[in-house]
Scaffold this motif. Structure first.
Motif, PDB file in Angstrom:
ATOM      1  N   LEU A 145      -9.431  -1.905   9.759  1.00 56.17           N
ATOM      2  CA  LEU A 145      -8.162  -1.797   9.034  1.00 56.17           C
ATOM      3  C   LEU A 145      -8.415  -1.921   7.543  1.00 56.17           C
ATOM      4  CD1 LEU A 145      -7.512  -4.973   8.023  1.00 56.17           C
ATOM      5  CD2 LEU A 145      -7.290  -5.198  10.478  1.00 56.17           C
ATOM      6  N   LYS A 151      -6.128  -2.995   3.790  1.00 50.45           N
ATOM      7  CA  LYS A 151      -4.871  -3.414   3.191  1.00 50.45           C
ATOM      8  C   LYS A 151      -4.381  -2.319   2.255  1.00 50.45           C
ATOM      9  CE  LYS A 151      -4.455  -7.931   1.959  1.00 50.45           C
ATOM     10  NZ  LYS A 151      -4.844  -9.305   1.531  1.00 50.45           N
ATOM     11  N   PHE A 190      -1.241  -2.353  11.559  1.00 50.33           N
ATOM     12  CA  PHE A 190      -1.700  -3.610  12.138  1.00 50.33           C
ATOM     13  C   PHE A 190      -0.735  -4.737  11.815  1.00 50.33           C
ATOM     14  CE2 PHE A 190      -5.502  -1.197  12.484  1.00 50.33           C
ATOM     15  CZ  PHE A 190      -6.299  -1.816  13.434  1.00 50.33           C
ATOM     16  N   SER A 191      -0.269  -4.765  10.564  1.00 49.04           N
ATOM     17  CA  SER A 191       0.559  -5.865  10.123  1.00 49.04           C
ATOM     18  C   SER A 191       1.285  -5.427   8.858  1.00 49.04           C
ATOM     19  CB  SER A 191      -0.339  -7.076   9.844  1.00 49.04           C
ATOM     20  OG  SER A 191       0.423  -8.232   9.675  1.00 49.04           O
ATOM     21  N   PHE A 192       2.444  -6.027   8.634  1.00 48.46           N
ATOM     22  CA  PHE A 192       3.230  -5.677   7.447  1.00 48.46           C
ATOM     23  C   PHE A 192       3.780  -6.964   6.868  1.00 48.46           C
ATOM     24  CE2 PHE A 192       6.864  -4.278   4.997  1.00 48.46           C
ATOM     25  CZ  PHE A 192       6.371  -3.145   4.372  1.00 48.46           C
ATOM     26  N   GLU A 234      -1.139  -3.292   6.599  1.00 47.17           N
ATOM     27  CA  GLU A 234      -2.512  -3.186   7.093  1.00 47.17           C
ATOM     28  C   GLU A 234      -2.568  -1.946   7.974  1.00 47.17           C
ATOM     29  OE1 GLU A 234      -4.290  -7.709   7.186  1.00 47.17           O
ATOM     30  OE2 GLU A 234      -3.697  -6.761   9.046  1.00 47.17           O
ATOM     31  N   ARG A 255      -8.221   2.004   9.027  1.00 48.05           N
ATOM     32  CA  ARG A 255      -9.172   2.625   8.104  1.00 48.05           C
ATOM     33  C   ARG A 255      -9.656   3.912   8.743  1.00 48.05           C
ATOM     34  NH1 ARG A 255     -12.212   0.573   4.096  1.00 48.05           N
ATOM     35  NH2 ARG A 255     -11.478  -1.545   4.448  1.00 48.05           N
TER      36      ARG A 255
END
Lengths: 456, 456
Positions: A356, A358, A384-386, A396, A399
């Motif tokens: 991942l 950022k 993945f995450s916010f 996130e 990649r």
């Protein structure tokens, strides 16, 4: 600061080693005369009027180093000749001469010319137009006879200074203006000697050079140049003779001049090549001990002369570095090479990254942009995450390439590689990881690795 | 934009769940009266004149949420009392009251006070000075009675707006101004309601807030503040009531207000805690799949209240992040926690780096500096390589720490960790790598990991 006598002693020692002796000079003189006569006789036999032969280059100016047996014979055609005639007749004459050589081949610059091995000499026979002034040239080679005249007229008595300077530059590896090297040309060293008057003065002055250093012997320059060193051509006010000199070769020269002044030594002129005595096992151990990642991209060498090949290799090096940087892989060193094999060698911090990354959005309070970002990423299935960090939205996201090998495999053909390398790479390439690079059996590559990444 | 009726429906639903009923209100009222009377009677028995008891806080202002049973009883001493007397007599009275409690303990703010469990309530009994105006306060707690009077006078009819706003903030986790949370205080929510007039108006306005948002109900502010939100205390022109609010809590509030306006839902007020249903196995699998490096530093928890402990933990988090960054280890996320165990959890791109690093010197042409650099590094025994790149001297020098664990082991005590954490860490700490962090059995840490790194 070094004493004048110390300089004088070293110069004498250098000249003892590199000045051609009378026998060597005579042989060169006689060979050149013979070839010139042959050119003019051949032209005459072909019923070509007004064609003359001229010896140019260091051989003509007594600025050649013992052991370098290069002869440049120019076939000069009157201006009434067309380009097509020049090409046809010029090659016709040159090939006739080459019949008596040990070996010859056709080569290409702006026009074709003949290179041959003859009586122990490396001879170029180059057709050109006999223009009235350097500002009337029809092709780049037409300029050479003007350089020749200018140097012959102005270098008298300073020939040994040129020899010493050339040898110094050879020793510190900044001599040679081919596009592979991007160093100092012979003509450039001669102009520096004419401008500064002596080897010592050049060395002392160069210690204080800065990029943008401007030398204009005839004070006639009329164009802005951006290169690190600008030496205006006495035969052409628009031209920078040092245009091909790279920033790093310019800086190596400056640095070595300072070191030489501090501690003059014959080693600068005749370095001891320790490369050959470093063994491969030690090299490998050393490279492993760096705890970096090595990666070689090897492809079929395009059939090109070095002056066409190397700019493409450097372009590839630059583009691949940029590609890796754009995908967060940190390249700490890279070199391209072309020997038995041709390729690019990269040294990285790491070949793997998290899956991942950022993705930084706008600050939350930049209302419209922030809302666009949130709506796009917050509930995207592969986010993945916010969250908010320091007032900024962070998503996130996956990649695209967490492995450098996949990145290269899939993206290298999108890089600006140069026309011919691009074709070659598209046909296929091999990737070597870490110490597998020693499976590329190529002494040119091994030589690079023995002093990896570089040595001043 | 949401319809007014939709807002009204949601507010009603929320209030139905959180408004205290008559029975709950009566019980609170009666308990408070009893305790106030006991305080004044006890003071009288101790022959202390002019001592009065006052109920302050949300219980006194009808802005408390059903189920939160907090009572703040202030013992107000006349100004003729000395600090020492206040401390001694105040604790004397409070302890006497606490004799009838289920449990009590002495706590410390600026002065000691008593916290006790009494008849189902969490009661603080706090001695303070009965000053004439808020500008004369002798200790921070003296301010509270003035806040109390201001809110009681101005909140009438708006109590339900406060309840709804508090519940919204609780639901989105920005409520609570303790230094662990750095969110909105009760007093701050009350002032926002007085300023904006309703829950709806606050939500709508906050969507457009920016850092530096300034609210001064009495237009008497006389000091510059740098915090993201500035709400001038109506009882003290120098004070920002929102001083403890962090930028991220401020931004979460803004972001959630926008989301609420877009799609109003009871979930904002009463979020479904999915944490408890995510199992540890799935969490572990997810963390492994990120292909990052996890690292926990666990140490003995200093015996401190959260308001002292957490600022030190945040300070440690900041310093350790900085330490790692200074040594080229990239931290992508970090959180501190204190539950059964206390520590700092870090997520990194990598735990290893090459043993060397490129040390960039000055450009070669910056004569004196360049020479100093060259002389220092070129022949240093542990220099890996020395060369020129883009006109700049590069020395490849040994990296002091190529492994993050060694870096932390050797350098953590040089970080600014806060007084008590520093003492604790110097006594010793444990390092956990990657999934070994699941061997730290602490549900507070597990809760962090279940939503790692964060969720808006």
């Amino acid at each position: 600061m070094v004493a004048t006598t110390e300089f004088a002693t070293i110069k004498k020692d250098v000249l003892d080693k590199i000045s051609p002796n009378t026998q060597e000079k005579n042989k060169l003189q006689n060979t050149a005369e013979l070839l010139k006569n042959n050119v003019e006789k051949t032209a005459h036999n072909m019923k070509l009027n007004g064609v003359t032969a001229k010896l140019v280059g260091s051989a003509a100016r007594n600025t050649w180093i013992s052991g370098t047996h290069d002869l440049d014979i120019f076939i000069m055609f009157p201006l009434t000749t067309t380009r097509e005639e020049l090409k046809q007749w010029g090659l016709g004459i040159a090939k006739k001469i080459a019949e008596n050589s040990e070996y010859f081949e056709e080569r290409y610059a702006e026009h074709p010319y003949i290179n041959m091995k003859y009586n122990g000499f490396d001879v170029d026979i180059v057709p050109c137009f006999k223009v009235q002034s350097a500002s009337d040239i029809r092709s780049a080679v037409d300029r050479t006879p003007f350089h020749n005249e200018y140097i012959k007229t102005n270098i008298k008595g300073l020939e040994n200074e040129v020899l010493v300077l050339k040898q110094f530059m050879k020793g510190i590896k900044v001599y040679g203006s081919e596009l592979k090297n991007m160093g100092f040309s012979g003509y450039l060293t001669e102009l520096l000697v004419i401008h500064y008057g002596s080897f010592e003065n050049i060395i002392k002055s160069a210690c204080k050079w800065e990029p943008g250093k401007y030398i204009d012997i005839k004070s006639h320059g009329n164009v802005i140049h951006e290169e690190p060193l600008i030496v205006i051509d006495p035969t052409d006010p628009k031209r920078n003779v040092a245009a091909a000199l790279s920033l790093d070769k310019f800086c190596i020269f400056i640095s070595k001049c300072r070191q030489f002044i501090e501690k003059p030594d014959l080693d600068f002129f005749f370095p001891q090549f320790i490369n050959s005595v470093i063994d491969i096992k030690k090299t490998k151990e050393y490279l492993i001990s760096r705890k970096t990642v090595f990666l070689a991209i090897v492809f079929e060498k395009p059939d090109l002369v070095d002056d066409i090949l190397y700019p493409q290799l450097y372009k590839m090096q630059h583009s691949v570095n940029l590609l890796l940087k754009n995908y967060d892989f940190e390249v700490i060193n890279s070199k391209c090479w072309s020997g038995k094999e041709t390729g690019l060698l990269l040294e990285l911090i790491s070949d793997n990254l998290p899956v991942l990354k950022k993705h930084h959005g706008p600050p939350v309070w930049v209302c419209d942009h922030a809302e666009d970002f949130r709506k796009k990423y917050e509930n995207m299935p592969d986010t993945f995450s916010f969250y908010i960090e320091n007032g900024i939205y962070i998503a996130e996201i996956p990649r695209q390439y967490s492995n450098v090998y996949n990145l290269i495999k899939e993206k290298i053909t999108t890089c600006a590689l140069g026309k011919n390398i691009s074709i070659s790479v598209k046909k296929g390439f091999r990737l070597y990881k870490n110490m597998d690079i020693f499976n590329i059996y190529d002494s040119d590559l091994t030589d690079l690795l023995k002093v990896w990444p570089d040595k001043l």
